[in-house]
Design a protein around this motif. Structure first.
Motif, PDB file in Angstrom:
ATOM      1  N   ALA A   1       0.843  -1.202   0.000  1.00 57.63           N
ATOM      2  CA  ALA A   1       0.000   0.000   0.000  1.00 57.63           C
ATOM      3  C   ALA A   1       0.876   1.249   0.000  1.00 57.63           C
ATOM      4  N   HIS A   2       1.987   1.196   0.740  1.00 66.61           N
ATOM      5  CA  HIS A   2       2.917   2.330   0.802  1.00 66.61           C
ATOM      6  C   HIS A   2       3.548   2.574  -0.570  1.00 66.61           C
TER       7      HIS A   2
ATOM      8  N   GLN B   1       1.074   4.200  -2.902  1.00 65.00           N
ATOM      9  CA  GLN B   1       0.881   5.611  -2.570  1.00 65.00           C
ATOM     10  C   GLN B   1       2.040   6.459  -3.076  1.00 65.00           C
TER      11      GLN B   1
ATOM     12  N   ARG C   1       1.464   6.957  -6.722  1.00 68.30           N
ATOM     13  CA  ARG C   1       0.378   7.930  -6.950  1.00 68.30           C
ATOM     14  C   ARG C   1       0.877   9.355  -6.719  1.00 68.30           C
ATOM     15  N   ASP C   2       1.695   9.535  -5.676  1.00 64.87           N
ATOM     16  CA  ASP C   2       2.241  10.866  -5.380  1.00 64.87           C
ATOM     17  C   ASP C   2       3.154  11.345  -6.512  1.00 64.87           C
TER      18      ASP C   2
ATOM     19  N   ASP D   1      -1.911  -5.057   1.711  1.00 65.20           N
ATOM     20  CA  ASP D   1      -1.682  -4.295   2.941  1.00 65.20           C
ATOM     21  C   ASP D   1      -1.661  -5.269   4.114  1.00 65.20           C
TER      22      ASP D   1
ATOM     23  N   ASN E   1       1.037  12.301  -9.527  1.00 61.75           N
ATOM     24  CA  ASN E   1       0.417  13.600  -9.300  1.00 61.75           C
ATOM     25  C   ASN E   1       1.421  14.732  -9.524  1.00 61.75           C
TER      26      ASN E   1
END
Length: 158
Positions: free
Chosen positions: A8-9, A12, A15-16, A76, A19
């Protein structure tokens, strides 16, 4: 297409980065191209060619991240019950039987692996040797340097 395991980390972080590329890097490059175009002759305009190359790398990375996220199987382990079994995403502390050296690794996906931060790929020899084993198991791991015997002394689902 097959699915790729990812924590999950790790998802993320991707995704960051995506973005950041879409909202900051891409507009900055587009602005650079526009400014370089204003300088005239594009054939011999080094600024323009450099900005176009940056744009190519940026768009390639955006496609790469989007592809990885679309094929990611996000696991996760913090939401799982810790039964002492080594699985993808767990943090494992092992004791080298020969040297009495303790090492802690987190088993992650290929893109998240960073040996400097003790994150090893699920496809690495160490992780392949540990997956499926349990707390207090003695494990012989085949590494490029030869066989290493270790004991699993801690398994964390963090």
């Amino acid at each position: 297409m097959s699915q790729y395991p990812m924590t999950a980390h790790g998802a993320q972080l991707l995704r960051d980065e995506l973005n950041e590329l879409k909202t900051k890097t891409r507009p900055r490059i587009i602005q650079s191209i526009a400014e370089a175009r204003e300088h005239g002759d594009l054939k011999e305009n080094a600024e323009y060619h450099a900005a176009r190359e940056q744009q190519s790398f940026c768009e390639g990375r955006i496609q790469d991240i989007e592809g990885k996220l679309s094929n990611a199987q996000i696991i996760d382990v913090t939401k799982m019950e810790n039964k002492g079994k080594v699985i993808f995403g767990t943090t494992v502390t092992i004791l080298n039987v020969d040297t009495d050296e303790e090492t802690t690794y987190r088993i992650v996906g290929d893109d998240e692996a960073d040996i400097k931060q003790n994150r090893i790929s699920v496809n690495s020899p160490i992780a392949r040797g540990l997956i499926g084993k349990e707390l207090d198991d003695m494990v012989t791991i085949q590494t490029p340097a030869g066989s290493v015997e270790v004991e699993i002394i801690e398994v964390q689902y963090i």
